[in-house]
Each structure stands twice: as C-alpha cells, then as structure tokens.
Motif scaffolding. Structure first.
Motif, PDB file in Angstrom:
ATOM      1  N   LEU A 177       0.922  -1.159  -0.073  1.00 44.95           N
ATOM      2  CA  LEU A 177      -0.167   0.254   0.211  1.00 44.95           C
ATOM      3  C   LEU A 177       1.099   1.116  -0.115  1.00 44.95           C
ATOM      4  O   LEU A 177       1.863   0.985   0.779  1.00 44.95           O
ATOM      5  CB  LEU A 177      -0.734   0.190   1.769  1.00 44.95           C
ATOM      6  N   PRO A 178       0.644   2.790  -0.668  1.00 42.98           N
ATOM      7  CA  PRO A 178       0.732   3.693  -0.586  1.00 42.98           C
ATOM      8  C   PRO A 178       0.958   4.093   0.930  1.00 42.98           C
ATOM      9  O   PRO A 178      -0.262   4.033   1.551  1.00 42.98           O
ATOM     10  CB  PRO A 178       0.587   3.905  -1.664  1.00 42.98           C
ATOM     11  N   GLY A 179       2.204   5.206   1.225  1.00 43.69           N
ATOM     12  CA  GLY A 179       1.658   6.250   1.895  1.00 43.69           C
ATOM     13  C   GLY A 179       2.151   5.877   3.283  1.00 43.69           C
ATOM     14  O   GLY A 179       1.878   3.950   3.342  1.00 43.69           O
ATOM     15  N   PRO A 180       1.246   6.018   4.800  1.00 47.69           N
ATOM     16  CA  PRO A 180       1.776   5.877   5.469  1.00 47.69           C
ATOM     17  C   PRO A 180       0.356   4.500   5.788  1.00 47.69           C
ATOM     18  O   PRO A 180      -0.429   4.817   5.372  1.00 47.69           O
ATOM     19  CB  PRO A 180       1.643   6.517   6.634  1.00 47.69           C
ATOM     20  N   VAL A 181       0.789   3.251   6.676  1.00 42.63           N
ATOM     21  CA  VAL A 181      -0.184   3.043   7.187  1.00 42.63           C
ATOM     22  C   VAL A 181       0.333   2.184   8.025  1.00 42.63           C
ATOM     23  O   VAL A 181       1.068   1.939   8.865  1.00 42.63           O
ATOM     24  CB  VAL A 181      -0.368   0.701   6.506  1.00 42.63           C
ATOM     25  N   PHE A 182      -1.247   2.308   8.866  1.00 42.56           N
ATOM     26  CA  PHE A 182      -1.051   2.084  10.917  1.00 42.56           C
ATOM     27  C   PHE A 182      -1.172   0.931  11.168  1.00 42.56           C
ATOM     28  O   PHE A 182      -2.763   0.681  10.362  1.00 42.56           O
ATOM     29  CB  PHE A 182      -1.802   3.656  11.652  1.00 42.56           C
ATOM     30  N   CYS A 183      -0.644  -0.471  11.884  1.00 37.98           N
ATOM     31  CA  CYS A 183      -1.011  -1.571  11.550  1.00 37.98           C
ATOM     32  C   CYS A 183      -0.818  -1.781  13.179  1.00 37.98           C
ATOM     33  O   CYS A 183      -0.831  -1.322  13.751  1.00 37.98           O
ATOM     34  CB  CYS A 183       0.663  -2.156  11.738  1.00 37.98           C
ATOM     35  N   ASP A 184      -2.178  -2.420  13.431  1.00 42.44           N
ATOM     36  CA  ASP A 184      -2.477  -2.262  14.746  1.00 42.44           C
ATOM     37  C   ASP A 184      -1.896  -3.916  14.896  1.00 42.44           C
ATOM     38  O   ASP A 184      -1.622  -4.975  15.160  1.00 42.44           O
ATOM     39  CB  ASP A 184      -4.639  -2.971  14.923  1.00 42.44           C
ATOM     40  N   ARG A 185      -0.454  -3.305  16.120  1.00 41.32           N
ATOM     41  CA  ARG A 185       0.283  -4.831  16.507  1.00 41.32           C
ATOM     42  C   ARG A 185       0.811  -4.666  15.227  1.00 41.32           C
ATOM     43  O   ARG A 185       0.637  -4.643  14.078  1.00 41.32           O
ATOM     44  CB  ARG A 185      -0.401  -5.717  17.052  1.00 41.32           C
ATOM     45  N   GLY A 186       2.070  -5.917  15.047  1.00 40.77           N
ATOM     46  CA  GLY A 186       3.019  -6.163  14.399  1.00 40.77           C
ATOM     47  C   GLY A 186       3.813  -7.722  14.543  1.00 40.77           C
ATOM     48  O   GLY A 186       3.326  -8.426  15.524  1.00 40.77           O
ATOM     49  N   VAL A 187       5.185  -7.605  13.749  1.00 36.75           N
ATOM     50  CA  VAL A 187       5.728  -9.324  14.409  1.00 36.75           C
ATOM     51  C   VAL A 187       6.038  -9.411  15.180  1.00 36.75           C
ATOM     52  O   VAL A 187       5.959 -10.118  15.787  1.00 36.75           O
ATOM     53  CB  VAL A 187       6.146  -9.705  12.895  1.00 36.75           C
ATOM     54  N   PRO A 188       6.344  -8.374  16.086  1.00 39.29           N
ATOM     55  CA  PRO A 188       6.906  -8.245  16.966  1.00 39.29           C
ATOM     56  C   PRO A 188       6.571  -8.752  18.404  1.00 39.29           C
ATOM     57  O   PRO A 188       6.848  -9.386  19.134  1.00 39.29           O
ATOM     58  CB  PRO A 188       7.909  -6.714  17.443  1.00 39.29           C
ATOM     59  N   ASP A 189       4.520  -7.938  18.090  1.00 33.31           N
ATOM     60  CA  ASP A 189       3.547  -8.687  19.556  1.00 33.31           C
ATOM     61  C   ASP A 189       3.911 -10.354  19.526  1.00 33.31           C
ATOM     62  O   ASP A 189       3.199 -10.727  20.604  1.00 33.31           O
ATOM     63  CB  ASP A 189       2.991  -8.335  18.698  1.00 33.31           C
ATOM     64  N   VAL A 190       3.836 -11.037  18.841  1.00 30.49           N
ATOM     65  CA  VAL A 190       4.607 -12.196  18.801  1.00 30.49           C
ATOM     66  C   VAL A 190       5.749 -12.282  19.639  1.00 30.49           C
ATOM     67  O   VAL A 190       4.973 -13.939  20.341  1.00 30.49           O
ATOM     68  CB  VAL A 190       4.373 -12.900  17.161  1.00 30.49           C
ATOM     69  N   VAL A 191       6.392 -11.437  19.294  1.00 33.54           N
ATOM     70  CA  VAL A 191       8.056 -12.278  19.662  1.00 33.54           C
ATOM     71  C   VAL A 191       7.476 -12.021  21.707  1.00 33.54           C
ATOM     72  O   VAL A 191       7.593 -12.413  22.969  1.00 33.54           O
ATOM     73  CB  VAL A 191       8.465 -10.938  20.302  1.00 33.54           C
ATOM     74  N   GLY A 192       6.541 -10.485  21.302  1.00 28.49           N
ATOM     75  CA  GLY A 192       6.104 -10.236  22.961  1.00 28.49           C
ATOM     76  C   GLY A 192       4.872 -11.177  23.918  1.00 28.49           C
ATOM     77  O   GLY A 192       5.249 -11.458  24.984  1.00 28.49           O
ATOM     78  N   TYR A 193       4.068 -12.104  23.080  1.00 27.17           N
ATOM     79  CA  TYR A 193       3.523 -13.189  23.002  1.00 27.17           C
ATOM     80  C   TYR A 193       4.223 -14.275  24.220  1.00 27.17           C
ATOM     81  O   TYR A 193       3.384 -14.264  25.273  1.00 27.17           O
ATOM     82  CB  TYR A 193       2.625 -13.815  22.637  1.00 27.17           C
ATOM     83  N   PHE A 194       5.426 -14.323  23.125  1.00 25.16           N
ATOM     84  CA  PHE A 194       6.149 -15.295  24.529  1.00 25.16           C
ATOM     85  C   PHE A 194       6.425 -14.748  25.405  1.00 25.16           C
ATOM     86  O   PHE A 194       7.180 -15.692  26.525  1.00 25.16           O
ATOM     87  CB  PHE A 194       7.071 -16.084  23.229  1.00 25.16           C
ATOM     88  N   LEU A 195       7.437 -14.070  25.329  1.00 28.13           N
ATOM     89  CA  LEU A 195       7.983 -13.228  26.693  1.00 28.13           C
ATOM     90  C   LEU A 195       7.256 -12.801  27.420  1.00 28.13           C
ATOM     91  O   LEU A 195       6.877 -13.239  28.936  1.00 28.13           O
ATOM     92  CB  LEU A 195       8.618 -11.796  26.300  1.00 28.13           C
TER      93      LEU A 195
END
Length: 183
Positions: A75-93
């Motif tokens: 997608l062009p321009g900014p895309v605001f992501c409701d969480r991201g891949v590192p959230d899965v890292v956080g889930y394990f932590l």
C-alpha cells in the motif's frame, strides 16, 4: 518499510480506537490479529484460542501478522498497523517462554517504521468484551512485554500520551518521519 507504523500495547489501551480514527482521516490501516483470530476460531469451534492452545494461537498470530505485513507493504503512504510481528515475540515473553527461532527470524525479516507507538495501560478506558478476556493486570503485563519485545527487535518505542484520540493521532503524525506523513 518506513511507511508501516505500528501501534501496540496492552489490551484496552485505546490502540484500535486510535487506528480507527486515523483510518477516518484517510490513512490505511491493518486489523489486529488476536481479535480476528478469536472470532474466527470461535465461529468454527477451533482450538487456536489462547485459553485452549497457547502455542497454536501464537502460530496463527504469526501467520496473520506476516500476511498482513505483506499486504500492507504494497500500500502507498503510511499504513497504521494494529500490532506487528514483534507482538508475537512479546506474546512468548508474556508467557515466560523462550522465543522460538522462527519467530525471531520473522521479526528480523518483516520490518516496520523504526518508531513504534506503545499505548500504556489506561484503566479509565479499559473494558472487557467477548474477545478481551484479560484483566487490567494482564493488560499491564502485556504492555511490559511489548516494551521489552520491540527494543529487542531493534525498534524505538514511543509511549502514547493518555489524551483524547484526536490528540493521540496528532502525536503519532508529528513523531513519524516525513515519508510517512502524507497520504
């Protein structure tokens, strides 16, 4: 992937409300994996729910976040992501478990804007619902896990102020690089 801007934090801290507001201003957005997975798994009677099979839930979240990243990257321009891949890292932590190598590799490969906006616990706006079973205490622990996970993955966490949604949106827009400001 400087145009992918993550908003993360604990449940009930106003993340999705903020992203909904940014979308109403014309910005692209993604959908949170956890809520969507819970709805889908309940609908089909699946076991990929955090309270049934934590590991399966984490794998489903990872697959969702990778797919979402690929779609948002196009997608062009900014895309605001409701969480991201590192959230899965956080889930394990959060669960006190070692982060599997493939999750670490996914966080290394699928990158976002260097500044990640973290919504702090906000008891005044926290509410439970059919998808949010966490207590305010677990919301606090989730926030702490994200504050640990994102820097470990090479990001700069920026705490969102506890202010009305329009002010939060202005805060994010003022703290991203010029390449992410237009839409």
């Amino acid at each position: 992937m400087d145009h992918l801007v993550v908003v993360t934090g604990g449940p009930g801290s106003g993340k999705t409300t903020l992203i909904d507001h940014l979308a109403s201003l014309g910005y692209a957005r993604t959908t949170e994996a956890g809520r969507a997975l819970i709805r889908d798994q309940r609908e089909i009677g699946g076991r990929g729910l955090a309270w049934r099979d934590d590991d399966l839930f984490a794998e489903l979240m990872l697959a969702w976040e990778i797919r979402t990243h690929r779609e948002a990257a196009a997608l062009p321009g900014p895309v605001f992501c409701d969480r991201g891949v590192p959230d899965v890292v956080g889930y394990f932590l959060l669960r006190g478990l070692p982060v599997p190598e493939h999750v670490t590799e996914a966080a290394r490969r699928f990158r976002y804007h260097r500044r990640v906006f973290v919504a702090p616990p906000w008891p005044e706006v926290f509410t439970g619902d059919t998808e949010r079973h966490q207590s305010p205490e677990e919301a606090e622990r989730t926030y702490r896990a994200m504050i640990e996970a994102y820097p470990a993955c090479g990001y700069e966490p920026v705490e969102l102020p506890r202010v009305p949604v329009a002010e939060r949106a202005r805060f994010i827009l003022s703290h991203t690089s010029p390449g992410t400001r237009g839409h």
